[in-house]
Design an enzyme around this catalytic site. Structure first.
Site, PDB file in Angstrom:
ATOM      1  N   LYS A 129     -13.716   1.227  -5.235  1.00 16.35           N
ATOM      2  CA  LYS A 129     -13.363   2.067  -3.941  1.00 16.35           C
ATOM      3  C   LYS A 129     -14.269   1.279  -2.802  1.00 16.35           C
ATOM      4  CE  LYS A 129      -9.558   4.545  -2.745  1.00 16.35           C
ATOM      5  NZ  LYS A 129      -9.033   6.224  -2.264  1.00 16.35           N
ATOM      6  N   CYS A 148       3.130  12.143   5.021  1.00 14.16           N
ATOM      7  CA  CYS A 148       2.396  13.371   6.072  1.00 14.16           C
ATOM      8  C   CYS A 148       3.980  14.077   5.593  1.00 14.16           C
ATOM      9  CB  CYS A 148       2.478  12.922   7.351  1.00 14.16           C
ATOM     10  SG  CYS A 148       0.788  11.692   7.215  1.00 14.16           S
TER      11      CYS A 148
END
Length: 446
Positions: free
Chosen positions: A35, A258
């Site tokens: 990353k 979420c």
């Protein structure tokens, strides 16, 4: 200010970039070397409109850096932002192992006073645990602050730069001016409270929004039985300012990283203090059932699913993201495959992510909406990308073996359907062309 952001997922990366845009010196940290290497090439590991341009701009202006060296980032910063993942455990509780490990690492790395801001979504009481963990690994003073995030994937940059409000939970009131100074460039609407209340505000907000979605989907299911139009019902409800129009869009239910995680976590938080959150349990149950309505509508329209060719338009849980976490498409496609259908899939962005999660010989991976529809007995629109909204429906009919369109997001209006020859089935609305027929039938029945 000098900030270190630990974690380069949606929350961490967007927060780091936006703080840098406001003139802060930001170091983003992640233990994933791949990353970091990608970010240092000014490439984003997540899909979020506009994020790569802002990464490049802030790196070139020397306000934004990326590293895997947490200790150096902590030492060079005055404020440390925790933005690591808190995925769900099998029982629905939040997994805090990454938060706890980050707290250990921060404590070991500290060489002076630091302010630790928790932006990760964590159960009530977690910031006190973070304080204890850090305290066990350092002799230096520090403060812990809770600043929950409320960004939406696909519009995360805008939500961060122009938030409705910023909630700041702190126990040391001497920090009020410092925290206000850090966040005021984004908005003057800053709400300061205690830490436990700030933690609960995050969960309560997402639970309420999830409740609105499940509520309007229940209303949609009733509308289908009585001949009402849920889009008209939602407009009439939403015009009442006590209710508001947001999140009153009937469809196949919520997904993403979420709402599913936070609703289940709040149910567990309530259970841990011997309270049964009956309403929220029902919200979760309704949402799970809603996605299977697509299967029911297909079975009602086609003679059988076994051997049928079904086109899927969209697999991301919402447009403008490649996120397929808990997307309704996963269970819908899995059910179709289990029922023996041949499934043709297309999504402008998220197809690769979906294939990593679920691959099967019965799946055909397509490069366009046209290809996904060609030769199909039905097309199911599951994600309301603009590409699908703007598709020529007259052309769609010519591509398909049977002209059945299941609109799981209520994208199309009657004027777009009229004259196409489509058998059009949406959520909570009379079939197109029958808007005036349904009320008459009901009146006759009465």
């Amino acid at each position: 200010m000098k900030l270190a952001v630990i974690g380069t997922g949606y929350v961490g990366l967007v927060s780091g970039v936006c703080f840098a845009m406001k003139g802060n010196q930001v170091i983003c940290v992640d233990q994933d070397e791949n990353k970091i290497a990608k970010l240092n090439r000014m490439l984003s590991p997540i899909y979020e409109p506009g994020i790569e341009e802002l990464i490049e701009q802030n790196m070139l202006e020397d306000r934004l850096k990326f590293t895997s060296d947490l200790h150096e980032a902590v030492r060079l910063s005055d404020v440390i932002i925790l933005a690591v993942g808190t995925p769900s455990l099998p029982n629905g509780e939040a997994d805090l192992q990454y938060i706890e490990q980050a707290a250990v690492d921060i404590g070991i790395a500290m060489d002076s006073y630091k302010i630790i801001i928790t932006k990760s979504t964590v159960p009530v009481g977690t910031n006190e645990k973070i304080r204890r963990v850090i305290d066990a690994h350092t002799s230096f003073p520090f403060d812990v602050v809770s600043v929950p995030e409320f960004l939406r994937e696909g519009s995360a940059i805008q939500d961060t730069l122009k938030p409705d409000r910023i909630v700041i939970g702190l126990d040391n009131r001497d920090l009020e001016s410092t925290m206000a100074e850090l966040h005021r460039p984004f908005t003057d609407n800053i709400f300061i409270t205690d830490i436990r209340s700030a933690e609960m505000i995050k969960y309560a907000s997402n639970a309420f929004l999830a409740t609105k979605i499940s509520f309007i989907n229940e209303i949609a299911n009733i509308c289908e039985k009585v001949g009402a139009d849920v889009t008209e019902v939602a407009k009439g409800m939403g015009s009442d300012r006590r209710i508001g129009s947001s999140f009153l869009h009937a469809g196949i239910g919520y997904g993403g990283s979420c709402f599913p995680k936070d609703t289940n976590a709040l149910i567990q938080i309530a259970g841990n203090v011997d309270y049964e959150f009956k309403l929220l349990k029902s919200v979760v149950e309704v949402n799970k059932d809603q996605r299977y309505n697509v299967i029911a509508k297909l079975k009602g329209s086609l003679e059988r699913l076994r051997g049928a060719r079904i086109g899927i338009w969209g697999v991301a849980f919402k447009p403008e993201t490649d996120d397929i976490r808990d997307a309704p498409s996963l269970e819908i496609v899995e059910t179709l495959v289990r029922e023996g259908a041949v499934v043709k899939l297309y999504d402008p962005i998220a197809l690769g992510r979906f294939r990593e999660k679920f691959d099967h010989p019965g799946l055909l991976w397509c490069g366009s909406a046209e290809e996904a529809a060609e030769g199909c007995d039905a097309v199911c629109l599951l994600t309301d990308w603009n590409e699908f909204k703007e598709f020529n429906l007259h052309k769609l009919v010519g591509l398909m073996r049977q002209p059945v369109l299941i609109d799981g997001r209520n994208v199309y209006e009657q004027k777009q359907i009229e004259g196409t020859g489509l058998e059009y089935i949406s959520v909570g609305r009379p079939q197109m062309g029958e808007f005036y027929e349904y009320p008459r039938k009901i009146a006759e029945a009465l």
